[in-house]
Design a protein around this motif. Structure first.
Motif, PDB file in Angstrom:
ATOM      1  N   ILE A   1      11.988 -11.929  18.577  1.00  0.00           N
ATOM      2  CA  ILE A   1      12.937 -12.675  17.833  1.00  0.00           C
ATOM      3  C   ILE A   1      14.203 -11.676  17.635  1.00  0.00           C
ATOM      4  O   ILE A   1      15.429 -11.993  18.012  1.00  0.00           O
ATOM      5  N   MET A   2      13.954 -10.451  17.238  1.00  0.00           N
ATOM      6  CA  MET A   2      14.966  -9.458  17.040  1.00  0.00           C
ATOM      7  C   MET A   2      15.604  -9.219  18.510  1.00  0.00           C
ATOM      8  O   MET A   2      16.779  -8.906  18.319  1.00  0.00           O
TER       9      MET A   2
ATOM     10  N   ALA B   1      11.462 -16.470  12.764  1.00  0.00           N
ATOM     11  CA  ALA B   1      10.391 -15.701  12.991  1.00  0.00           C
ATOM     12  C   ALA B   1       9.138 -16.459  11.859  1.00  0.00           C
ATOM     13  O   ALA B   1       8.044 -16.466  12.119  1.00  0.00           O
TER      14      ALA B   1
ATOM     15  N   ALA C   1      17.379 -15.614  12.868  1.00  0.00           N
ATOM     16  CA  ALA C   1      16.135 -14.801  13.385  1.00  0.00           C
ATOM     17  C   ALA C   1      15.116 -14.853  12.130  1.00  0.00           C
ATOM     18  O   ALA C   1      13.926 -15.030  12.480  1.00  0.00           O
TER      19      ALA C   1
ATOM     20  N   ALA D   1      16.517  -6.351  10.797  1.00  0.00           N
ATOM     21  CA  ALA D   1      15.389  -5.652  11.384  1.00  0.00           C
ATOM     22  C   ALA D   1      14.379  -5.193  10.531  1.00  0.00           C
ATOM     23  O   ALA D   1      13.078  -5.587  11.045  1.00  0.00           O
TER      24      ALA D   1
ATOM     25  N   ALA E   1       7.875 -11.336  16.195  1.00  0.00           N
ATOM     26  CA  ALA E   1       8.883 -10.724  15.400  1.00  0.00           C
ATOM     27  C   ALA E   1       9.867  -9.843  16.224  1.00  0.00           C
ATOM     28  O   ALA E   1      11.118  -9.911  16.263  1.00  0.00           O
TER      29      ALA E   1
ATOM     30  N   MET F   1      16.492   2.140   5.120  1.00  0.00           N
ATOM     31  CA  MET F   1      15.464   1.319   6.062  1.00  0.00           C
ATOM     32  C   MET F   1      13.896   1.506   5.733  1.00  0.00           C
ATOM     33  O   MET F   1      13.267   0.540   5.558  1.00  0.00           O
TER      34      MET F   1
ATOM     35  N   LEU G   1      11.032  -0.714   3.916  1.00  0.00           N
ATOM     36  CA  LEU G   1      10.008  -1.015   4.973  1.00  0.00           C
ATOM     37  C   LEU G   1       8.677  -0.419   3.786  1.00  0.00           C
ATOM     38  O   LEU G   1       7.636  -1.349   3.835  1.00  0.00           O
TER      39      LEU G   1
ATOM     40  N   THR H   1       1.246 -11.177  16.217  1.00  0.00           N
ATOM     41  CA  THR H   1       2.644 -11.430  15.081  1.00  0.00           C
ATOM     42  C   THR H   1       3.734 -10.378  15.259  1.00  0.00           C
ATOM     43  O   THR H   1       4.930 -10.883  15.252  1.00  0.00           O
ATOM     44  N   THR H   2       3.242  -9.303  15.367  1.00  0.00           N
ATOM     45  CA  THR H   2       4.019  -8.054  15.412  1.00  0.00           C
ATOM     46  C   THR H   2       5.318  -8.366  16.628  1.00  0.00           C
ATOM     47  O   THR H   2       6.471  -8.337  16.626  1.00  0.00           O
TER      48      THR H   2
ATOM     49  N   LEU I   1      22.578  -5.371   9.826  1.00  0.00           N
ATOM     50  CA  LEU I   1      21.679  -5.946  10.903  1.00  0.00           C
ATOM     51  C   LEU I   1      20.421  -5.075  10.870  1.00  0.00           C
ATOM     52  O   LEU I   1      19.423  -5.690  11.077  1.00  0.00           O
ATOM     53  N   THR I   2      20.555  -3.918  10.463  1.00  0.00           N
ATOM     54  CA  THR I   2      19.593  -2.886  10.602  1.00  0.00           C
ATOM     55  C   THR I   2      18.679  -3.545   9.290  1.00  0.00           C
ATOM     56  O   THR I   2      17.280  -3.340   9.478  1.00  0.00           O
TER      57      THR I   2
ATOM     58  N   GLY J   1       6.443  -8.850  10.143  1.00  0.00           N
ATOM     59  CA  GLY J   1       5.635  -8.589  11.135  1.00  0.00           C
ATOM     60  C   GLY J   1       4.294  -8.042  10.691  1.00  0.00           C
ATOM     61  O   GLY J   1       3.102  -8.444  10.831  1.00  0.00           O
TER      62      GLY J   1
ATOM     63  N   VAL K   1      19.594  -2.969  16.923  1.00  0.00           N
ATOM     64  CA  VAL K   1      18.312  -3.591  16.646  1.00  0.00           C
ATOM     65  C   VAL K   1      17.842  -3.869  17.754  1.00  0.00           C
ATOM     66  O   VAL K   1      16.499  -3.859  17.703  1.00  0.00           O
TER      67      VAL K   1
ATOM     68  N   LEU L   1      12.517  -8.348   9.199  1.00  0.00           N
ATOM     69  CA  LEU L   1      11.675  -8.779  10.408  1.00  0.00           C
ATOM     70  C   LEU L   1      10.345  -8.000  10.551  1.00  0.00           C
ATOM     71  O   LEU L   1       9.314  -8.532  10.830  1.00  0.00           O
ATOM     72  N   THR L   2      10.684  -6.791  10.571  1.00  0.00           N
ATOM     73  CA  THR L   2       9.388  -5.715  10.704  1.00  0.00           C
ATOM     74  C   THR L   2       8.419  -5.994   9.702  1.00  0.00           C
ATOM     75  O   THR L   2       6.993  -6.068   9.899  1.00  0.00           O
TER      76      THR L   2
ATOM     77  N   PHE M   1      18.136 -11.893  18.982  1.00  0.00           N
ATOM     78  CA  PHE M   1      19.232 -12.195  18.153  1.00  0.00           C
ATOM     79  C   PHE M   1      19.895 -11.141  17.780  1.00  0.00           C
ATOM     80  O   PHE M   1      20.998 -10.977  17.445  1.00  0.00           O
TER      81      PHE M   1
ATOM     82  N   ALA N   1      23.242 -15.321  13.173  1.00  0.00           N
ATOM     83  CA  ALA N   1      22.298 -14.999  14.220  1.00  0.00           C
ATOM     84  C   ALA N   1      20.967 -14.229  13.229  1.00  0.00           C
ATOM     85  O   ALA N   1      20.002 -14.562  13.332  1.00  0.00           O
TER      86      ALA N   1
END
Lengths: 322, 532
Positions: free
Chosen positions: B482-483, A157, A153, A205, B479, A277, A281, B475-476, A201-202, A212, B491, A208-209, B486, A149
């Motif tokens: 999707i989080m 994305a 993701a 995330a 994202a 995290m 970032l 865009t954010t 998982l974190t 974005g 999360v 993914l951030t 999934f 997953a």
């Protein structure tokens, strides 16, 4: 000249010739991407390769225990655990010497939750007064699914971003943005491998951030680029790109600085979970900012764009040299 | 700027009122909150298990075992049906996930097929049979589960399991945990504040399938233990303290579903803990029939394939009332009574994931989260002040504070779960929210430098920055979506915080800033902007 507000210190107009350095930046980017790929993938051990796999993705158990006020007798705890035949056991103190984290895999065929109960009992027998503050157990089935997953993701994305940019701008911009995204994601993996952050998982995330944010940054540059392409129809593409990056530079700096400042607070005061995290970032934001200037825009330069009154004009080899 | 439409002002004022009203409960102590008048919102932020402390368990309903059990039961049904109808048969067993039996008398083949069709399996809610009886070569009959019917049965087994778990937990009287189905065959249980889930696990994890089976005394136990097990019987571990194993008939004469109630009691003769039970009409009739036919023989009381006790039938028990004695403590008798009252799980449950956070660790995380949020927030505020001065910096600070209020208010109102990564999402949202302000301000500076009037620059700043702001924030949101799709647990909380934050920050950065700047402009009629 006044020194405050700070914004007045930024020159009204900058004329950095970003594109001129694009070739060196490209070399740097390619080397960094290859290095990151190597660090993240080597050794090719499933599921996480060279990354420090969290139990989210690998399955297994993490226990956090405290023997406060005494320090944890690590040697004794290790001996106890090794006697239990649990395979690969990791044991280390976290934060203060009176708390420690234990990580182990559930032996083949055994019940995960029964194993945890046994380990807890054995540790309590060996160490005396122990409180277990955290017990996370992830079975092999769930971890496999979570891993899939997570990858899905990330892929989705990037795909969605491509479609959105394509829809809002044009395909060349979309490709530029997606190349930049791949660059950012791969480099972030490189950072995770380099600092040996846990991949869980974190972390996904966080990535993914970053996707974005990096898109956010790229879109701001692209937006200006599109506007300037319409405004200066005769200006060479190279110069339009330089101009657009320069025009958005003060915004890039201010927004990036704000984000890094806020995340800095998180890294320093947020405790161990948030430390990793927020650091990821922060790096991601730096990488994303760089890639908007030196990856996304140059890709457009290579590819050329369709301008309203003329055909697409890819960069001629002569231009590329200089 | 001059013709600021009234609805924008009203919207901003309404949102501030909403933000303050719904954020307020978070700042009040619980006692004060309880005294608030009825129309005031009272909900506070819903902290995730990682912040509050608690346990999260993910169970999987074992569908493989469910299928195996269904097949085993069918075999016994086939054996009984054919024996009752006096059809000679052989080679009854499983082949490739189906049941195959050979009818040794060809003359009775059609009859066998007919009685099996009539008696084996049940009907699905839509009225179709849930097993398919077909003929095979060599005088064989094949009985297979209908896949669709099995899927439906599996799905209802999951629903039923949730029901049973809920009933069991209700009887424990602890804080109400959150029990939801996840995907095809998973059940997630979240128990806030429960940092030792052992009790919870023992009460949830047991199938608690109670059966009364006859003890098979046709073979000496020693022979059976050495592998000479007669067909239709099985060797089960025994916990009665007398023998380690016991040979019992596979067929369940009476099952736990026929129990009406169960109670932990003390046995009047031995004064040891026991569990008394009462059966429904069907159970009582069966129990009476069996006890009358088998006086002097033993029957075994079996819980989850373990024999609890195997008493000798002394006489007919007509009422359906009885008592289970065994190796009980007061607690284990009470637990068994709870399990029997709540009913058996239709299938076995396996723990697939367990996460436990102690309350102390959660409290530490909350403290760290609060401190780091405050530090991050102040850092952003100071930076904006330093970068853009009192007026423009101040305006973006007000917009940011309103934004923060709106995020907390929305999260309290929707009871979205705030997790530790969610706090990171919150901080990052606030930082990126400033971006919209920066885009607008930078645009204004550009326009002013390009020689436009103050008024025109301000208007252009908003209108031209708008498309960039929208693009950048979509865009954010993508994202985050999707989080949400999934991700699991923490999360999801992160994604939700991020999404709420993006929406409120666009609102506050654009609308709030616009209203404040318009007021400033009307009041002072500036000749230039202080940010150029």
């Amino acid at each position: 000249m006044k020194f405050w507000p700070l914004i007045k210190l930024l020159p009204e107009k900058t004329n950095f010739r970003f594109v001129a350095f694009a070739r060196y930046a490209a070399i740097l980017s390619v080397v960094a991407v290859l290095g990151s790929l190597f660090a993240a993938l080597y050794p090719l051990k499933p599921p996480c390769g060279g990354l420090h796999c969290g139990i989210d993705f690998q399955g297994g158990t993490v226990l956090e225990m405290s023997t406060a006020p005494q320090a944890v007798d690590i040697a004794k705890a290790r001996a106890t655990l090794e006697a239990m035949n649990l395979g690969d056991v990791q044991l280390q103190t976290v934060g203060s010497p009176s708390s420690a984290a234990v990580r182990f895999q559930t032996p083949e065929g055994a019940s995960a939750s029964a194993t945890v109960d046994n380990v807890k009992a054995a540790l309590t027998r060996a160490l005396g007064q122990v409180t277990f503050q955290r017990a996370d157990v992830v079975g092999p089935k769930v971890s496999g699914e979570l891993f899939q997953a997570g990858l899905m993701a990330l892929g989705l994305a990037i795909g969605l971003m491509l479609v959105y940019i394509w829809f809002r701008f044009e395909l060349q911009f979309g490709i530029g943005a997606v190349v930049a995204l791949f660059h950012d994601v791969i480099l972030t993996f490189g950072i995770i491998a380099l600092f040996n952050f846990e991949f869980n998982l974190t972390t996904v995330a966080a990535i993914l951030t970053i996707i974005g944010y990096s898109m956010n940054d790229t879109v701001v540059v692209f937006d200006r680029l599109r506007e300037n392409l319409r405004k200066y129809k005769r200006m060479p593409l190279k110069e339009v790109i330089d101009l657009s990056i320069n025009e958005t530079l003060s915004r890039t700096i201010i927004t990036g600085l704000t984000a890094v400042l806020a995340l800095g607070g998180l890294a320093i005061f947020g405790g161990p979970t948030l430390f990793g995290m927020s650091l990821i970032l922060m790096f991601g934001i730096a990488i994303g900012t760089y890639s908007s200037i030196y990856v996304a825009a140059p890709v457009i330069l290579l590819w050329g764009v369709k301008r309203s009154d003329e055909e697409a004009q890819p960069l001629k080899p002569a231009d590329a040299r200089g | 700027m001059l013709n600021l439409s009234r609805w924008k002002v009203i919207l901003v004022i309404l949102s501030v009122v909403f933000g303050v009203l719904f954020t307020l409960p978070n700042l009040l102590p619980e006692a004060t909150r309880a005294q608030l008048p009825g129309f005031m919102p009272k909900k506070t932020l819903n902290l995730g298990l990682d912040l509050q402390g608690g346990s999260s368990l993910l169970y999987e309903v074992d569908l493989v075992a469910l299928r195996a059990e269904r097949l085993t039961n069918l075999i016994e049904d086939v054996r009984k049906t054919l024996t009752d109808e006096q059809v000679p048969f052989a080679d009854l067993g499983q082949v490739n996930g189906a049941i195959v039996v050979r009818i040794t008398d060809p003359a009775q083949f059609d009859k066998a097929q007919r009685v099996l069709r009539e008696n084996i399996g049940g009907t699905t809610p839509s009225g179709a049979r849930d097993v398919a009886v077909t003929t095979a070569d060599g005088g064989r009959i094949r009985i297979a589960l209908v896949e669709q019917a099995f899927e439906a049965a599996a799905s209802s087994a999951v629903d039923q399991s949730i029901e049973v778990i809920r009933r069991r937990i209700d009887q424990l009287g602890t804080r109400e945990p959150n029990i939801v189905r996840q995907g095809r065959n998973r059940i997630s249980i979240q128990a806030a504040g429960e940092s030792d889930p052992e009790k919870l696990k023992s009460i949830v994890g047991q199938t608690a399938k109670l059966t009364f089976q006859m003890v098979d005394e046709s073979v000496p136990l020693q022979d059976a233990a050495n592998g000479r097990i007669p067909p239709g019987s099985e060797l089960l571990p025994s916990e009665d303290g007398l023998t380690p194993v016991l040979l019992v008939r596979k067929r369940a004469e009476v099952t736990g579903e026929m129990l009406v109630t169960a109670q932990a009691v003390f046995d009047s003769q031995t004064n040891r803990p026991a569990v008394s039970f009462r059966m429904n009409g069907q159970g009582a009739r069966r129990f009476a029939a069996i006890t009358s036919q088998n006086i002097g023989k033993r029957f075994a009381i079996v819980l989850d394939k373990r024999v609890i006790s195997a008493p000798v039938i002394q006489g007919v028990i007509p009422s359906g009332n009885g008592q289970i004695t065994g190796n009980f403590t007061t607690e284990s008798a009470e637990e068994l009574a709870v399990l029997l009252r709540a009913g058996a799980l239709p299938a076995q449950l396996k723990v697939e994931e367990q996460k436990t956070v102690g309350a102390e660790l959660g409290a530490d995380a909350v403290k760290a989260g609060q401190l780091s949020t405050a530090v991050g927030f102040v850092a952003i505020l100071l930076f904006m002040l330093v970068a853009y001065g009192f007026l423009f910096g101040g305006i973006s600070i007000i917009a940011l504070i309103i934004n923060g209020l709106l995020i907390i208010a929305t999260m309290s109102m929707t009871q979205a779960t705030l997790t530790l990564p969610g706090i990171a999402g919150l901080i990052l949202t606030l930082a990126v929210a400033v971006d919209a302000n920066v885009l607008i301000y930078e645009r204004m500076r550009d326009e002013l430098r390009a020689g436009r009037s103050v008024l025109a620059s301000m208007d252009a700043g908003f209108s031209r920055a708008m498309s960039t702001i929208i693009d950048a924030n979509v865009t954010t949101i993508l994202a985050a979506l999707i989080m949400f799709q999934f991700g699991a647990g923490p999360v999801k909380g992160f994604a939700w915080t991020l999404s709420i934050g993006v929406v409120t920050s666009v609102f506050s950065a654009v609308l709030v800033t616009q209203v404040l700047l318009a007021w400033w402009f009307r009041a002072t009629r500036p000749k230039t902007l202080p940010i150029v």
